[in-house]
Scaffold this motif. Structure first.
Motif, PDB file in Angstrom:
ATOM      1  N   GLY A 165       5.432  -1.880  -0.055  1.00  0.00           N
ATOM      2  CA  GLY A 165       5.255  -3.137  -1.051  1.00  0.00           C
ATOM      3  C   GLY A 165       3.769  -3.572  -1.149  1.00  0.00           C
ATOM      4  O   GLY A 165       3.138  -3.208  -0.119  1.00  0.00           O
ATOM      5  N   ALA A 166       3.775  -4.584  -1.838  1.00  0.00           N
ATOM      6  CA  ALA A 166       2.482  -5.379  -2.093  1.00  0.00           C
ATOM      7  C   ALA A 166       1.923  -5.820  -0.571  1.00  0.00           C
ATOM      8  O   ALA A 166       0.932  -6.163  -0.210  1.00  0.00           O
ATOM      9  CB  ALA A 166       2.476  -6.385  -2.945  1.00  0.00           C
ATOM     10  N   ALA A 167       3.007  -6.503   0.058  1.00  0.00           N
ATOM     11  CA  ALA A 167       2.734  -7.150   1.349  1.00  0.00           C
ATOM     12  C   ALA A 167       2.293  -6.218   2.445  1.00  0.00           C
ATOM     13  O   ALA A 167       1.901  -6.494   3.849  1.00  0.00           O
ATOM     14  CB  ALA A 167       3.988  -7.845   1.909  1.00  0.00           C
ATOM     15  N   ASP A 168       2.629  -4.777   2.432  1.00  0.00           N
ATOM     16  CA  ASP A 168       2.267  -4.006   3.282  1.00  0.00           C
ATOM     17  C   ASP A 168       1.043  -3.476   3.585  1.00  0.00           C
ATOM     18  O   ASP A 168       0.407  -2.977   4.855  1.00  0.00           O
ATOM     19  CB  ASP A 168       3.095  -2.602   3.303  1.00  0.00           C
ATOM     20  N   GLY A 169       0.159  -3.633   2.489  1.00  0.00           N
ATOM     21  CA  GLY A 169      -1.324  -3.290   2.699  1.00  0.00           C
ATOM     22  C   GLY A 169      -1.562  -1.996   2.980  1.00  0.00           C
ATOM     23  O   GLY A 169      -2.498  -1.701   4.020  1.00  0.00           O
ATOM     24  N   ALA A 170      -0.853  -1.089   2.372  1.00  0.00           N
ATOM     25  CA  ALA A 170      -1.166   0.512   2.938  1.00  0.00           C
ATOM     26  C   ALA A 170      -1.003   1.576   1.922  1.00  0.00           C
ATOM     27  O   ALA A 170      -0.216   1.077   0.830  1.00  0.00           O
ATOM     28  CB  ALA A 170       0.266   0.805   3.798  1.00  0.00           C
ATOM     29  N   TRP A 171      -1.634   2.511   2.118  1.00  0.00           N
ATOM     30  CA  TRP A 171      -1.701   3.619   0.989  1.00  0.00           C
ATOM     31  C   TRP A 171      -1.642   4.990   1.778  1.00  0.00           C
ATOM     32  O   TRP A 171      -1.891   5.146   2.946  1.00  0.00           O
ATOM     33  CB  TRP A 171      -3.185   3.407   0.471  1.00  0.00           C
ATOM     34  N   SER A 228     -10.704   2.531  -5.252  1.00  0.00           N
ATOM     35  CA  SER A 228      -9.772   3.332  -6.213  1.00  0.00           C
ATOM     36  C   SER A 228      -8.342   3.602  -6.118  1.00  0.00           C
ATOM     37  O   SER A 228      -7.765   4.529  -6.636  1.00  0.00           O
ATOM     38  CB  SER A 228     -10.485   4.788  -6.610  1.00  0.00           C
ATOM     39  N   ALA A 229      -7.848   2.832  -5.228  1.00  0.00           N
ATOM     40  CA  ALA A 229      -6.370   2.963  -4.813  1.00  0.00           C
ATOM     41  C   ALA A 229      -5.422   2.407  -5.771  1.00  0.00           C
ATOM     42  O   ALA A 229      -5.848   1.629  -6.506  1.00  0.00           O
ATOM     43  CB  ALA A 229      -6.118   2.151  -3.344  1.00  0.00           C
ATOM     44  N   GLU A 282      12.414   9.511   2.783  1.00  0.00           N
ATOM     45  CA  GLU A 282      12.824   9.622   4.155  1.00  0.00           C
ATOM     46  C   GLU A 282      11.644   9.892   4.920  1.00  0.00           C
ATOM     47  O   GLU A 282      11.644   9.530   6.173  1.00  0.00           O
ATOM     48  CB  GLU A 282      14.176  10.479   4.378  1.00  0.00           C
ATOM     49  N   LEU A 283      10.678  10.810   4.502  1.00  0.00           N
ATOM     50  CA  LEU A 283       9.778  11.215   5.323  1.00  0.00           C
ATOM     51  C   LEU A 283       8.421  10.658   4.908  1.00  0.00           C
ATOM     52  O   LEU A 283       7.366  10.583   5.646  1.00  0.00           O
ATOM     53  CB  LEU A 283       9.504  12.598   5.018  1.00  0.00           C
ATOM     54  N   LEU A 284       8.206   9.989   3.609  1.00  0.00           N
ATOM     55  CA  LEU A 284       6.884   9.423   3.264  1.00  0.00           C
ATOM     56  C   LEU A 284       7.100   7.799   2.949  1.00  0.00           C
ATOM     57  O   LEU A 284       5.857   7.289   2.744  1.00  0.00           O
ATOM     58  CB  LEU A 284       6.352  10.129   2.071  1.00  0.00           C
ATOM     59  N   ASP A 285       8.267   7.249   2.809  1.00  0.00           N
ATOM     60  CA  ASP A 285       8.248   6.132   2.457  1.00  0.00           C
ATOM     61  C   ASP A 285       7.760   5.581   1.137  1.00  0.00           C
ATOM     62  O   ASP A 285       7.151   4.595   0.853  1.00  0.00           O
ATOM     63  CB  ASP A 285       7.821   5.207   3.502  1.00  0.00           C
ATOM     64  N   LEU A 286       7.481   6.541   0.270  1.00  0.00           N
ATOM     65  CA  LEU A 286       7.026   6.104  -1.086  1.00  0.00           C
ATOM     66  C   LEU A 286       8.230   5.849  -2.013  1.00  0.00           C
ATOM     67  O   LEU A 286       9.189   6.171  -2.049  1.00  0.00           O
ATOM     68  CB  LEU A 286       6.405   7.462  -1.630  1.00  0.00           C
ATOM     69  N   VAL A 312      -4.352  -0.302   5.712  1.00  0.00           N
ATOM     70  CA  VAL A 312      -4.260   1.082   6.417  1.00  0.00           C
ATOM     71  C   VAL A 312      -4.162   2.025   5.326  1.00  0.00           C
ATOM     72  O   VAL A 312      -3.414   1.961   4.390  1.00  0.00           O
ATOM     73  CB  VAL A 312      -2.880   1.029   7.508  1.00  0.00           C
ATOM     74  N   LEU A 313      -4.785   3.272   5.591  1.00  0.00           N
ATOM     75  CA  LEU A 313      -5.202   4.395   4.994  1.00  0.00           C
ATOM     76  C   LEU A 313      -4.376   5.512   5.531  1.00  0.00           C
ATOM     77  O   LEU A 313      -4.920   5.947   6.571  1.00  0.00           O
ATOM     78  CB  LEU A 313      -6.474   4.648   4.100  1.00  0.00           C
TER      79      LEU A 313
END
Length: 221
Positions: free
Chosen positions: A21-27, A72-73, A110-114, A214-215
């Protein structure tokens, strides 16, 4: 690395997809996601995955990330998988499509958390016999690097980190107002859990209050 090489490497990553989500700061790079999704699709009998794309369901309704995103994320929000596939002739297409859709949904969650909420499928070919087994290849542009600073060392030691990577330039990007870490996850660890551990480790190591993003550029299953 020349400018042309850098552009080719960046384009090879595809889109930078929101992870969590928005709070996770991850891509997560689209390249890394596609590798995992293709392995899941290839495990469905009677189908052969073709072109694949991930995109926001509604770009206008996306959330604002809590930390500065990579260049560009995509902003956090639900995603759609669009996939072409070939099917074995004689097999009921609705059955094959349902099995493929289920496999992609499960892998994304389950594998990517997308946050995938839609899977659009299109049959492009009918095959006389079962499709050849798809064999994954090593993604280009993802290379391991050694940590050389406090933030990088902290990230490298976090649970689930296979190694740091450097596809957008450097594995650790230190800016006055934020820090960005680039990495590959290890087998048996969910990406979002790794991201959260890395953000906590880097925040504690630096101790200056800068937000950490984190990317993830590669995911090992």
């Amino acid at each position: 690395m020349t400018t042309a090489d850098a552009v080719r490497r960046r384009l090879g990553l595809g889109r930078l997809l929101p992870l969590g989500g928005a709070a996770d700061g991850a891509w997560l790079t689209e390249q890394a996601a596609e590798a995992v999704l293709r392995r899941a699709a290839a495990g469905v009998p009677g189908v052969a995955p073709g072109g694949m794309r991930l995109a926001p369901v509604d770009p206008g309704a996306a959330d604002r990330p809590a930390v500065p995103p990579p260049p560009s994320a995509l902003p956090p929000g639900p995603l759609r998988i669009e996939t072409d596939f070939a099917a074995v002739a004689g097999e009921p297409l609705p059955v094959l499509a349902d099995a493929l859709r289920t496999a992609l949904f499960l892998a994304a969650r389950e594998l990517l958390d997308l946050a995938v909420t839609e899977v659009d499928l299109r049959v492009t070919e009918l095959l006389d016999t079962a499709a050849d087994t798809w064999e994954p290849t090593a993604p280009p542009g993802v290379r391991a690097v050694t940590a050389t600073d406090l933030a990088g060392e902290a990230a490298s030691r976090a649970p689930g980190v296979a190694h740091l990577t450097a596809t957008l330039g450097t594995a650790v990007h230190l800016a006055p107002d934020h820090v960005r870490i680039e990495l590959a996850t290890a087998s048996g660890h969910r990406p979002l859990e790794v991201v959260r551990a890395v953000r906590e480790a880097v925040t504690d190591a630096l101790g200056d209050g800068r937000p950490v993003s984190v990317l993830v550029t590669a995911v090992a299953e």
